[in-house]
Design an enzyme around this catalytic site. Sequence first.
Site, PDB file in Angstrom:
ATOM      1  N   ASP A  62      46.654  23.929  37.178  1.00  0.00           N
ATOM      2  CA  ASP A  62      45.613  24.515  38.010  1.00  0.00           C
ATOM      3  C   ASP A  62      44.413  23.577  38.149  1.00  0.00           C
ATOM      4  O   ASP A  62      43.754  23.568  39.191  1.00  0.00           O
ATOM      5  CB  ASP A  62      45.171  25.850  37.418  1.00  0.00           C
ATOM      6  CG  ASP A  62      46.253  26.913  37.558  1.00  0.00           C
ATOM      7  OD1 ASP A  62      47.051  26.813  38.513  1.00  0.00           O
ATOM      8  OD2 ASP A  62      46.305  27.829  36.728  1.00  0.00           O
ATOM      9  N   GLY A  63      44.146  22.779  37.111  1.00  0.00           N
ATOM     10  CA  GLY A  63      43.041  21.828  37.201  1.00  0.00           C
ATOM     11  C   GLY A  63      43.269  20.814  38.306  1.00  0.00           C
ATOM     12  O   GLY A  63      42.350  20.476  39.068  1.00  0.00           O
ATOM     13  N   ASN A 136      37.081  27.833  42.694  1.00  0.00           N
ATOM     14  CA  ASN A 136      37.241  28.896  41.709  1.00  0.00           C
ATOM     15  C   ASN A 136      35.948  29.691  41.510  1.00  0.00           C
ATOM     16  O   ASN A 136      35.852  30.848  41.884  1.00  0.00           O
ATOM     17  CB  ASN A 136      37.654  28.296  40.367  1.00  0.00           C
ATOM     18  CG  ASN A 136      38.981  28.819  39.867  1.00  0.00           C
ATOM     19  OD1 ASN A 136      39.705  29.492  40.579  1.00  0.00           O
ATOM     20  ND2 ASN A 136      39.304  28.488  38.637  1.00  0.00           N
ATOM     21  N   ASP A 137      34.965  29.025  40.877  1.00  0.00           N
ATOM     22  CA  ASP A 137      33.762  29.760  40.502  1.00  0.00           C
ATOM     23  C   ASP A 137      32.589  28.838  40.227  1.00  0.00           C
ATOM     24  O   ASP A 137      32.730  27.629  40.051  1.00  0.00           O
ATOM     25  CB  ASP A 137      34.030  30.643  39.277  1.00  0.00           C
ATOM     26  CG  ASP A 137      34.638  29.895  38.095  1.00  0.00           C
ATOM     27  OD1 ASP A 137      34.335  28.702  37.924  1.00  0.00           O
ATOM     28  OD2 ASP A 137      35.432  30.492  37.350  1.00  0.00           O
TER      29      ASP A 137
END
Length: 284
Positions: A62-63, A136-137
């Site tokens: 995911d990174g 993402n955030d």
Amino acid sequence: MSLKYIGVLAHPARPQTAPVCSAIEAFLSARGLQVWARTTWTEDEITAQVASSDLVIAIGGDGAMLRAGRVCGLKGVPVLGVNMGKLGFLTEIARDAWPQAVEAVLAGRYWVEQRMMLTTSVLRAGAVIARSEALNDVVLSRGSALGMVELSAYIDGGWTTTYACDALIVASATGSTAYALACGGPILPPELRSILLVPVAPHLSLDRPMVLPEGAIVEIHVGETRTEPFLAVDGVNAAMLLPGDSVRVQASAFVSRFVRLREKTYFYRSLLDRLEPRVSTEPR
């Protein structure tokens, strides 16, 4: 979409992804396609090559997808993820399945999923001192020192509440299944264009997450604190914050595009497979 110029990105911090990167590069070159590949890279270093690409294949977890998704999103280039990480929630194909998957993509048997991004600005004395895009955030955190940080949240210019907390998460739908989920936030499907606000360990303040519409502008004012708060964007430290600073977050003008081979309901099954594994991971 005709695919003629394709980039292949290994995860810079995972040497085991380099051989797969080389194998995919050779596979594509043998089919007469123009290919560029990088095993070590930063987002700034690959911007020019990404801009002229039709597709980028990101290898890792995911990174790797977050890093590739950000830089490719700014240029409107779709990303195909090959999972070599632990979770791989954002990736599309398993390590050993890439030959068949790439063949399917070259044959046009895929669809492109669009995911809203966030843009964030740090303001100090009214001037913007840092700006970033997030998939993402965006997280305002108290830092490593003990103690809480005071964060006042304004939505569309109106004061909403003041948190005394360890951190405050502002997430996209993509980020709703990451740190925000671990802190009790709701699960948002990836196509939802909403902004999620989730406090981390709030003390005597609002402890419920809020889901805001796409057009909302969130501004967080940093209050007096004995800690050294900082801003993290997609898990990367983006700025140290001072009392009086403000962090503004809103929907980005850009979107990340992920290449998908599975059916359009894949998200729910993929999520449940991770939350409720069908095979026990306990040692026998």
